[in-house]
Design a protein around this motif. Structure first.
Motif, PDB file in Angstrom:
ATOM      1  N   ILE A 114       0.843  -1.192   0.000  1.00  0.00           N
ATOM      2  CA  ILE A 114       0.000   0.000   0.000  1.00  0.00           C
ATOM      3  C   ILE A 114       0.880   1.245   0.000  1.00  0.00           C
ATOM      4  O   ILE A 114       1.759   1.400   0.854  1.00  0.00           O
ATOM      5  N   THR A 115       0.663   2.115  -0.950  1.00  0.00           N
ATOM      6  CA  THR A 115       1.396   3.383  -1.023  1.00  0.00           C
ATOM      7  C   THR A 115       0.534   4.585  -0.661  1.00  0.00           C
ATOM      8  O   THR A 115       1.074   5.636  -0.310  1.00  0.00           O
ATOM      9  N   LYS A 116      -0.778   4.424  -0.725  1.00  0.00           N
ATOM     10  CA  LYS A 116      -1.658   5.546  -0.397  1.00  0.00           C
ATOM     11  C   LYS A 116      -3.048   5.006  -0.076  1.00  0.00           C
ATOM     12  O   LYS A 116      -3.522   4.050  -0.705  1.00  0.00           O
ATOM     13  N   ARG A 117      -3.678   5.649   0.897  1.00  0.00           N
ATOM     14  CA  ARG A 117      -5.061   5.306   1.259  1.00  0.00           C
ATOM     15  C   ARG A 117      -5.974   6.478   0.909  1.00  0.00           C
ATOM     16  O   ARG A 117      -5.597   7.635   1.107  1.00  0.00           O
ATOM     17  N   HIS A 118      -7.160   6.152   0.441  1.00  0.00           N
ATOM     18  CA  HIS A 118      -8.105   7.173   0.001  1.00  0.00           C
ATOM     19  C   HIS A 118      -9.403   7.039   0.787  1.00  0.00           C
ATOM     20  O   HIS A 118      -9.856   5.923   1.089  1.00  0.00           O
ATOM     21  N   ALA A 119     -10.008   8.173   1.096  1.00  0.00           N
ATOM     22  CA  ALA A 119     -11.319   8.196   1.757  1.00  0.00           C
ATOM     23  C   ALA A 119     -12.406   8.037   0.703  1.00  0.00           C
ATOM     24  O   ALA A 119     -12.443   8.766  -0.285  1.00  0.00           O
ATOM     25  N   LEU A 120     -13.270   7.076   0.906  1.00  0.00           N
ATOM     26  CA  LEU A 120     -14.344   6.828  -0.051  1.00  0.00           C
ATOM     27  C   LEU A 120     -15.425   7.900   0.062  1.00  0.00           C
ATOM     28  O   LEU A 120     -15.763   8.325   1.177  1.00  0.00           O
ATOM     29  N   PRO A 121     -15.992   8.342  -1.058  1.00  0.00           N
ATOM     30  CA  PRO A 121     -17.093   9.317  -1.009  1.00  0.00           C
ATOM     31  C   PRO A 121     -18.392   8.663  -0.567  1.00  0.00           C
ATOM     32  O   PRO A 121     -18.515   7.430  -0.548  1.00  0.00           O
ATOM     33  N   HIS A 122     -19.377   9.495  -0.223  1.00  0.00           N
ATOM     34  CA  HIS A 122     -20.717   9.046   0.176  1.00  0.00           C
ATOM     35  C   HIS A 122     -20.659   8.064   1.343  1.00  0.00           C
ATOM     36  O   HIS A 122     -21.332   7.021   1.347  1.00  0.00           O
ATOM     37  N   GLY A 123     -19.815   8.362   2.318  1.00  0.00           N
ATOM     38  CA  GLY A 123     -19.776   7.553   3.525  1.00  0.00           C
ATOM     39  C   GLY A 123     -19.184   6.175   3.349  1.00  0.00           C
ATOM     40  O   GLY A 123     -19.392   5.294   4.190  1.00  0.00           O
ATOM     41  N   GLY A 124     -18.459   5.962   2.247  1.00  0.00           N
ATOM     42  CA  GLY A 124     -17.792   4.678   2.050  1.00  0.00           C
ATOM     43  C   GLY A 124     -18.673   3.576   1.511  1.00  0.00           C
ATOM     44  O   GLY A 124     -18.287   2.402   1.527  1.00  0.00           O
ATOM     45  N   SER A 125     -19.890   3.897   1.036  1.00  0.00           N
ATOM     46  CA  SER A 125     -20.800   2.866   0.526  1.00  0.00           C
ATOM     47  C   SER A 125     -20.528   2.591  -0.944  1.00  0.00           C
ATOM     48  O   SER A 125     -21.391   2.772  -1.791  1.00  0.00           O
ATOM     49  N   CYS A 126     -19.296   2.146  -1.256  1.00  0.00           N
ATOM     50  CA  CYS A 126     -18.901   1.862  -2.640  1.00  0.00           C
ATOM     51  C   CYS A 126     -18.609   0.370  -2.775  1.00  0.00           C
ATOM     52  O   CYS A 126     -17.910  -0.209  -1.933  1.00  0.00           O
ATOM     53  N   ASP A 127     -19.142  -0.251  -3.814  1.00  0.00           N
ATOM     54  CA  ASP A 127     -18.984  -1.696  -3.979  1.00  0.00           C
ATOM     55  C   ASP A 127     -18.433  -2.103  -5.335  1.00  0.00           C
ATOM     56  O   ASP A 127     -18.341  -3.297  -5.612  1.00  0.00           O
ATOM     57  N   MET A 128     -18.079  -1.154  -6.224  1.00  0.00           N
ATOM     58  CA  MET A 128     -17.515  -1.523  -7.526  1.00  0.00           C
ATOM     59  C   MET A 128     -16.705  -0.344  -8.054  1.00  0.00           C
ATOM     60  O   MET A 128     -16.968   0.815  -7.710  1.00  0.00           O
ATOM     61  N   MET A 129     -15.700  -0.679  -8.896  1.00  0.00           N
ATOM     62  CA  MET A 129     -14.809   0.346  -9.433  1.00  0.00           C
ATOM     63  C   MET A 129     -14.435  -0.030 -10.863  1.00  0.00           C
ATOM     64  O   MET A 129     -14.250  -1.206 -11.195  1.00  0.00           O
TER      65      MET A 129
END
Length: 776
Positions: A115-130
């Motif tokens: 891991i080189t960087k961590r990102h904060a997920l938008p919309h409270g982290g309710s993300c399930d696909m990219m």
């Protein structure tokens, strides 16, 4: 997968996995390397191949989603994969890839899976696909939204409300297709909505052509969608296919057995429409000349899209050609078609359109052909052609015998004696006396006074004294054009790309004997009941002889003489485009209305209604909510459509300008979307009225009040998740009250109609107790 090759993983019956490459150019299927044996064969996987570093990412979708990072060696074997938990993994740079852990975190990792960087997920982290986007950006699916996330700035830069199972970008990353089970949404690189295609059958896959056309496959069709909203069927499929790439008219795909296949399609229709959209007129002309495009559908499409001049090239029927020529303003072709049809209605329509374009010769000829003598006289008066107007008077007197036409022409000419003669011929001596006395014809007035008697003359004189007198003379035209200048002056414009090469400019009578030919002694008047008015056609311009220039003021005055201005330095003034063409004028490109922008940029039902796209709104209501009966929603449709505009007064005599109203999201405009009059606040107020009726025992009124709210709920624009929860709560309350009121009204009707049926009464009363009625 890239534009030249497609990479996929082949699993043998012995559970051995191989990375293979399919070359579209040669249709060669080659093995790249063997992959390490995995555990159980996954049911659903996706891969992302890094050709630069020769690394492969494989994501397995099961109960515990995971990914595997393979380093492929030159010996045709792969190293032991590095594994990790994640529902999606894509390459964002040459030596970096992003991993999405479902509803947890988004990380950037190197080739060592560190891991080189961590990102904060938008919309409270309710993300399930990219999915991979462009320039190091990724697309995230967060609940019912698709978010464009910048990995460098670590923030969301755009979003759109849409369901998605796959996202496909065009080759230049200008467009993206968001594919769900039954909907294909097209957006630009900023996720601004462009078009939506609704399907009844499930959508299997989609790709973009090099020209920017989205081609997708359903269960039994191969279809296309353009960024402007146009869509159509390319061909019918015998079995479902999963598209890989489209090069020209060659479509590469995988069948149900995972084998690479290729088929040839006819891309003429969508290539033609895309060329029109991009204004590539040379490509449009090439497709037209190929002869592969025909039929009434393409003609109707060109008319609806504002290209009637292009549709002219596909039509041989004279009536259709005439209608298209009139719509496109091509008067020359309209004249030829009208001559071929020789119908009264066509000549009347031609005269109206030619008058708008200032084609006086065509208007004159059409009036002659339709025998519209009154209109022709008025035209001569407007153009100052008093010579032909006098001949019209002679024609009305000697050939038609029309008293009204004689008086009309005499009035336009200002001929007082002729008007007096008409009144006498019509046996109107009293009117003739007043006419003669008013215009100073004393001798004629005295003769008429003797015939009428003193008593009548006294009454007439008294009447004339009580009225204001005004000399009626025809207006004098400012410009009296003659010869080839009879038509109104127009600005020089560039010749259209589809205009005919040789079109006569002023010769509207091809046949010398045709009634359109106004030149010579056997012109347009010869075959009509005009008689021996041999020179009514007059000169080529049809405007009469105006005399020499010296009769109109000699060589002119010095009013415009500005003196000697000397040498003026104009070098600093910018030279406009086409400045080398004298009198050239480039008309501006027609823009889009607010309704068109709303319909193209939004897939919200209320926005489509506000834009007047009722058919699109109907399809959305049917596909998303299952609503097929729209009659109860008529009042809601009209309210939203009218409420999205404000009438701005422009001053008399101009009509009011209808200005679109934009809604706001958190104090800012929502990208120009319309203001919708149906909101959760307005529905809450209407529900309070329903509560008041319920407390008064007016159950029929309560039912109508809550039913009215229920009809408006599908049109509420829920821009945030709390708003969506409020709408769902309102929906539940209205449903319970409507059902309860229906049962309660049945209870009352049972008491009146069947007073002795206690069993039914108790049964219905028990039903009411099961309704979850929220207290007012």
């Amino acid at each position: 997968m890239c534009i030249r090759d497609s990479y996929y993983v082949n699993v043998t019956p012995s559970k051995e996995r191989y990375l293979r490459k399919f070359e579209f150019a040669t249709q060669a299927d080659k093995q790249v390397c063997a992959l390490r044996k995995g555990g159980q064969i996954p049911g659903s996987s996706s891969i992302s191949y890094n050709t630069t570093e020769n690394c492969l990412l494989m994501v397995t979708q099961d109960e515990q989603p995971s990914y595997e990072l393979y380093s492929l060696g030159g010996d045709g074997r792969s190293s032991e994969p590095r594994r990790g938990a994640g529902c999606a993994a894509v390459w964002t740079r040459r030596d970096r890839f992003a991993v999405l852990e479902k509803n947890k975190a988004l990380t950037t990792r190197n080739l060592d899976n560190e891991i080189t960087k961590r990102h904060a997920l938008p919309h409270g982290g309710s993300c399930d696909m990219m999915w991979l986007a462009y320039a190091g950006n990724v697309l995230l699916r967060c609940d019912d939204k698709i978010v464009l996330y910048d990995m460098q700035q670590m923030k969301a830069i755009a979003e759109i409300t849409a369901a998605a199972k796959d996202c496909v970008w065009s080759a230049n990353h200008d467009y993206v297709a968001i594919i769900s089970k039954h909907v294909v949404v097209l957006c630009n690189k900023k996720l601004e909505h462009l078009a939506t295609s609704q399907e009844t059958m499930s959508v299997k896959s989609g790709v973009w052509t090099e020209e920017g056309v989205c081609v997708y496959s359903t269960l039994n069709h191969l279809k296309y969608a353009l960024p402007n909203g146009d869509a159509g069927i390319i061909c019918t499929l015998e079995q479902p296919v999963y598209l890989s790439c489209i090069i020209g008219e060659s479509v590469f795909f995988l069948d149900r057995e995972g084998k690479n296949q290729m088929m040839i399609i006819n891309s003429t229709e969508y290539m033609f429409k895309m060329a029109l959209l991009n204004r590539k007129l040379d490509e449009v002309k090439r497709v037209m000349n190929s002869g592969r495009l025909c039929g009434q559908a393409i003609i109707a499409y060109l008319k609806n899209k504002g290209f009637p001049e292009v549709a002219l090239h596909f039509v041989s029927d004279e009536k259709t050609r005439f209608d298209l020529a009139v719509e496109s303003g091509n008067i020359d072709i309209a004249v030829k078609s009208a001559q071929a049809l020789d119908q009264q209605q066509c000549y009347q329509q031609l005269a109206m359109e030619a008058l708008k374009h200032g084609k006086i010769e065509v208007v004159e000829s059409a009036y002659i052909k339709t025998q519209s003598w009154e209109r022709l006289s008025f035209l001569y008066m407007l153009t100052g052609n008093h010579v032909k107007l006098a001949k019209m008077l002679k024609h009305a007197k000697e050939k038609r015998g029309s008293m009204m036409s004689r008086y009309h022409n005499a009035l336009l000419l200002g001929d007082v004696e002729e008007r007096l003669d008409v009144l006498l011929s019509a046996k109107q001596p009293a009117m003739a006396y007043m006419h003669a006395r008013t215009h100073g014809l004393s001798e004629a007035a005295d003769q008429l006074a003797e015939q009428l008697g003193l008593e009548v003359i006294a009454k007439l004189d008294k009447y004339m004294v009580s009225k204001a007198k005004k000399l009626l003379v025809p207006p004098n035209p400012i410009n009296r054009l003659v010869g080839e200048d009879v038509d109104w002056p127009t600005l020089n414009t560039s010749k259209g790309f589809f205009d005919a090469e040789e079109i006569p400019s002023n010769n509207y009578g091809v046949d010398p004997q045709d009634p359109f030919d106004l030149d010579g002694d056997v012109g347009g008047w010869a075959d009509d009941p005009v008689g021996d008015l041999d020179d009514l056609g007059g000169d080529a311009g049809g405007m009469g002889d105006l005399g020499e220039m010296d009769e109109m003021g000699g060589d002119g005055g010095e009013g415009w003489d500005m003196g000697d201005l000397g040498d003026i330095d104009l070098s600093g003034i910018p030279t406009p485009k086409h400045s080398d063409l004298v009198g050239f004028y480039s008309p501006p490109t027609k823009g889009q209305t607010s309704q068109q922008l709303w319909s193209q940029k939004s897939n919200v039902i209320a926005d489509q209604v506000a834009a007047g796209s009722f058919e699109v709104a109907r399809n959305l209501l049917e596909s998303q909510l299952g609503i097929v009966e729209l009659a109860p929603l008529r009042e809601v449709f009209l309210s939203i459509t009218l409420g999205a505009f404000a009438a701005v007064p422009m001053g008399s005599p101009l009509p009011a300008r209808m200005q679109g109203l934009h809604r706001k999201v958190e104090g800012r405009e929502a990208a120009g979307m319309p203001s919708v009059c149906v909101t959760t606040e307005s529905l809450s107020k209407e529900m309070k009225m329903g509560y008041a009726l319920f407390n008064k025992g007016n159950f029929a009124g309560t039912k109508q009040a809550f039913l009215k709210v229920l009809h408006k709920i599908p049109f509420v624009v829920a821009q945030t998740r709390p708003m969506l929860n409020d709408v769902r709560k309102l929906l539940g309350i209205c449903k319970e009250y409507v059902l309860a009121m229906c049962v309660q009204m049945s209870v009352q009707s049972t008491k009146k109609e069947e007073p002795g049926n206690a069993t039914r009464y108790c049964e219905l009363a028990a039903y009411v107790t099961h309704m979850n009625l929220e207290p007012p």
